[in-house]
Design an enzyme around this catalytic site. Structure first.
Site, PDB file in Angstrom:
ATOM      1  N   TYR A  53      75.883 -17.741  92.786  1.00  0.00           N
ATOM      2  CA  TYR A  53      74.982 -18.816  93.234  1.00  0.00           C
ATOM      3  C   TYR A  53      75.582 -20.188  92.939  1.00  0.00           C
ATOM      4  CZ  TYR A  53      71.314 -15.155  93.256  1.00  0.00           C
ATOM      5  OH  TYR A  53      70.570 -14.015  93.462  1.00  0.00           O
ATOM      6  N   LYS A  78      74.295 -12.367  87.033  1.00  0.00           N
ATOM      7  CA  LYS A  78      74.928 -11.215  87.692  1.00  0.00           C
ATOM      8  C   LYS A  78      76.404 -11.518  87.912  1.00  0.00           C
ATOM      9  CE  LYS A  78      70.672 -11.270  90.367  1.00  0.00           C
ATOM     10  NZ  LYS A  78      70.496 -12.693  90.685  1.00  0.00           N
ATOM     11  N   HIS A 109      76.273  -7.402  90.474  1.00  0.00           N
ATOM     12  CA  HIS A 109      75.505  -7.932  91.607  1.00  0.00           C
ATOM     13  C   HIS A 109      75.449  -6.980  92.809  1.00  0.00           C
ATOM     14  CE1 HIS A 109      74.220 -12.068  93.316  1.00  0.00           C
ATOM     15  NE2 HIS A 109      73.606 -11.116  93.959  1.00  0.00           N
ATOM     16  N   SER A 137      72.445  -4.253  90.543  1.00  0.00           N
ATOM     17  CA  SER A 137      71.642  -4.796  91.631  1.00  0.00           C
ATOM     18  C   SER A 137      72.181  -4.227  92.936  1.00  0.00           C
ATOM     19  CB  SER A 137      71.754  -6.331  91.624  1.00  0.00           C
ATOM     20  OG  SER A 137      71.041  -6.867  92.705  1.00  0.00           O
ATOM     21  N   SER A 186      63.842 -11.147  96.536  1.00  0.00           N
ATOM     22  CA  SER A 186      63.164 -11.628  97.757  1.00  0.00           C
ATOM     23  C   SER A 186      61.785 -10.981  97.945  1.00  0.00           C
ATOM     24  CB  SER A 186      64.026 -11.419  98.999  1.00  0.00           C
ATOM     25  OG  SER A 186      65.162 -12.239  98.978  1.00  0.00           O
ATOM     26  N   PRO A 187      60.929 -11.103  96.926  1.00  0.00           N
ATOM     27  CA  PRO A 187      59.601 -10.470  97.044  1.00  0.00           C
ATOM     28  C   PRO A 187      58.794 -11.035  98.211  1.00  0.00           C
ATOM     29  CG  PRO A 187      59.664 -12.024  95.188  1.00  0.00           C
ATOM     30  CD  PRO A 187      61.082 -11.844  95.652  1.00  0.00           C
ATOM     31  N   LEU A 188      59.109 -12.282  98.615  1.00  0.00           N
ATOM     32  CA  LEU A 188      58.374 -12.909  99.726  1.00  0.00           C
ATOM     33  C   LEU A 188      59.223 -12.909 101.005  1.00  0.00           C
ATOM     34  CD1 LEU A 188      56.929 -15.909  97.644  1.00  0.00           C
ATOM     35  CD2 LEU A 188      55.804 -13.730  98.206  1.00  0.00           C
ATOM     36  N   ASN A 240      52.455 -18.781  91.946  1.00  0.00           N
ATOM     37  CA  ASN A 240      53.160 -17.495  91.800  1.00  0.00           C
ATOM     38  C   ASN A 240      53.013 -16.907  90.397  1.00  0.00           C
ATOM     39  OD1 ASN A 240      53.873 -17.904  94.418  1.00  0.00           O
ATOM     40  ND2 ASN A 240      56.003 -18.433  94.026  1.00  0.00           N
TER      41      ASN A 240
HETATM   42  N1  NAP Z   1      70.383  -9.455  93.635  1.00  0.00           N
HETATM   43  C1  NAP Z   1      70.449  -9.894  94.867  1.00  0.00           C
HETATM   44  O1  NAP Z   1      71.290  -9.447  95.681  1.00  0.00           O
HETATM   45  C2  NAP Z   1      69.489 -10.960  95.310  1.00  0.00           C
HETATM   46  C3  NAP Z   1      69.378 -11.272  96.676  1.00  0.00           C
HETATM   47  C4  NAP Z   1      68.469 -12.256  97.059  1.00  0.00           C
HETATM   48  C5  NAP Z   1      67.684 -12.875  96.097  1.00  0.00           C
HETATM   49  N2  NAP Z   1      67.831 -12.584  94.760  1.00  0.00           N
HETATM   50  C6  NAP Z   1      67.002 -13.249  93.716  1.00  0.00           C
HETATM   51  O2  NAP Z   1      65.626 -13.158  94.113  1.00  0.00           O
HETATM   52  C7  NAP Z   1      65.075 -14.472  94.143  1.00  0.00           C
HETATM   53  C8  NAP Z   1      63.953 -14.578  95.154  1.00  0.00           C
HETATM   54  O3  NAP Z   1      64.426 -14.302  96.467  1.00  0.00           O
HETATM   55  P1  NAP Z   1      64.623 -15.427  97.590  1.00  0.00           P
HETATM   56  O4  NAP Z   1      64.970 -16.700  96.945  1.00  0.00           O
HETATM   57  O5  NAP Z   1      65.552 -14.874  98.604  1.00  0.00           O
HETATM   58  O6  NAP Z   1      63.242 -15.528  98.324  1.00  0.00           O
HETATM   59  P2  NAP Z   1      61.674 -15.319  97.996  1.00  0.00           P
HETATM   60  O7  NAP Z   1      61.379 -15.599  96.590  1.00  0.00           O
HETATM   61  O8  NAP Z   1      61.293 -14.016  98.591  1.00  0.00           O
HETATM   62  O9  NAP Z   1      61.049 -16.452  98.923  1.00  0.00           O
HETATM   63  C9  NAP Z   1      61.347 -17.809  98.721  1.00  0.00           C
HETATM   64  C10 NAP Z   1      60.683 -18.604  99.821  1.00  0.00           C
HETATM   65  O10 NAP Z   1      59.286 -18.403  99.774  1.00  0.00           O
HETATM   66  C11 NAP Z   1      58.625 -19.661  99.738  1.00  0.00           C
HETATM   67  N3  NAP Z   1      57.528 -19.533  98.763  1.00  0.00           N
HETATM   68  C12 NAP Z   1      57.625 -19.286  97.436  1.00  0.00           C
HETATM   69  N4  NAP Z   1      56.408 -19.238  96.866  1.00  0.00           N
HETATM   70  C13 NAP Z   1      55.517 -19.465  97.856  1.00  0.00           C
HETATM   71  C14 NAP Z   1      54.110 -19.532  97.896  1.00  0.00           C
HETATM   72  N5  NAP Z   1      53.365 -19.363  96.794  1.00  0.00           N
HETATM   73  N6  NAP Z   1      53.520 -19.785  99.094  1.00  0.00           N
HETATM   74  C15 NAP Z   1      54.252 -19.941 100.213  1.00  0.00           C
HETATM   75  N7  NAP Z   1      55.604 -19.879 100.246  1.00  0.00           N
HETATM   76  C16 NAP Z   1      56.230 -19.650  99.066  1.00  0.00           C
HETATM   77  C17 NAP Z   1      59.639 -20.669  99.275  1.00  0.00           C
HETATM   78  O11 NAP Z   1      59.454 -21.915  99.911  1.00  0.00           O
HETATM   79  P3  NAP Z   1      58.945 -23.241  99.085  1.00  0.00           P
HETATM   80  O12 NAP Z   1      60.138 -23.733  98.301  1.00  0.00           O
HETATM   81  O13 NAP Z   1      58.512 -24.150 100.152  1.00  0.00           O
HETATM   82  O14 NAP Z   1      57.826 -22.780  98.207  1.00  0.00           O
HETATM   83  C18 NAP Z   1      60.954 -20.068  99.746  1.00  0.00           C
HETATM   84  O15 NAP Z   1      61.259 -20.490 101.055  1.00  0.00           O
HETATM   85  C19 NAP Z   1      66.301 -15.347  94.465  1.00  0.00           C
HETATM   86  O16 NAP Z   1      66.066 -16.717  94.299  1.00  0.00           O
HETATM   87  C20 NAP Z   1      67.327 -14.737  93.559  1.00  0.00           C
HETATM   88  O17 NAP Z   1      67.144 -15.192  92.235  1.00  0.00           O
HETATM   89  C21 NAP Z   1      68.704 -11.619  94.365  1.00  0.00           C
END
Ligand code: NAP
Length: 269
Positions: A53, A78, A109, A137, A186-188, A240
């Protein structure tokens, strides 16, 4: 004022991992510093970063500025390496960037490169106290089975894409049987409109007077899956974390369970 503690789950070695953490993917180092400072002020006590990252130094600056005792924050990073030697070096670099002597969770990772070599470096980091927990992961299918055959220390966590459209039910059972906690990335679905405007989730959200994002996070946590949503919006950060004052009924859990497509929404793993 001290924020209320987020419930946690215990890794197999007894380390407590908060059920809700803060994700930092695709956030620059400077923005990460600001956002993590805010997240810590709001009450987050778990931060997820990664070598690839490019923002571990931002997390490190935010942690130092917070003046929180190190043991109060569960820190995950990671590796992004090819084999034993570069992994060893990278762990020391991560610790230096994060301004800490240890991380709480160190993950491989992705299942690429010399996995036994990379994982051996993690096992040594655990022994040396540079990591309090180790894991993987994106280990799905044979790669997880293969690692379990060669590992001296079983992975404690497997962080994988998990949300209502990709529920990973079988993988969760598989992990559970080996004492591995399955964590959601990426829970969302990275803020996907289709998920946050899903009719079923919207209806359940209305019943509980919560937002669709809160319902999704609650649904995951109620399955025993820790989550690390990312947001740069302070209201969303608060929302959240505010998922422990309501519960989904058995029927609501089942309704969301029917949304599974079994497919990745990203096409990575
Ligand atoms: N191990 C891996 O390969 C891997 C891969 C991907 C991700 N990850 C980890 O997982 C974390 C989360 O995944 P992600 O960043 O891909 O996406 P995410 O958490 O699924 O979604 C983030 C998005 O959701 C929006 N959001 C968050 N809270 C919200 C709420 N309460 N209401 C409405 N929209 C909301 C955010 O926009 P706003 O900023 O406008 O709120 C942002 O655009 C990453 O940051 C990373 O640390 C790990």
């Amino acid at each position: 004022m001290t924020p209320p503690a987020t419930p946690s789950i215990e890794l197999v070695n007894g380390t407590a991992m908060p059920m809700v953490g803060y994700g930092t993917y695709r956030t620059s180092s400077a923005k990460t510093e600001y956002a993590v400072r805010e997240a810590l002020e709001i009450g987050y006590r778990s931060i997820d970063t990664a070598q690839c990252y490019g923002n571990e130094d931002g997390v490190g600056r935010a942690l130092a500025a917070s003046e929180l005792p190190r043991e109060e924050v569960f820190l995950t990073t990671k590796t992004w390496t090819n084999g034993y030697s570069d992994t060893k070096r990278s762990i020391d670099r991560s610790l230096s960037d994060l301004r800490t002597d240890y991380v709480d969770l160190l993950l491989v990772h992705e299942p690429t490169g010399d996995i036994p070599g990379i994982y051996a470096a993690l096992e040594e980091a655990l022994q040396e106290g540079k990591a309090r927990g180790i894991g993987v992961s994106n280990f799905i299918g044979d790669v997880l089975d293969d690692l379990l055959k060669s590992a001296r220390v079983k992975p404690m966590v497997n962080q994988v894409e998990t949300h209502p459209y990709r529920q990973q039910v079988e993988l969760q059972k598989r992990c559970f049987n080996d004492g591995i906690i399955m964590e959601s990335w990426s829970p969302l679905v990275a803020g996907s409109r289709s998920l946050l405007r899903d009719e079923v989730i919207g209806r359940i959200a209305q019943v509980h007077e919560k937002s669709p994002a809160q319902v999704v996070l609650r649904w995951l946590v109620q399955r025993g899956i820790p989550v690390i949503p990312k947001t740069l919006n302070a209201e969303h950060m608060r929302a959240n974390l505010a998922i422990f004052d309501f519960a989904l009924t058995k029927g609501e859990m089942a309704e969301v369970a029917r949304l599974d497509t079994g497919q990745s929404q990203f096409g990575w793993w």
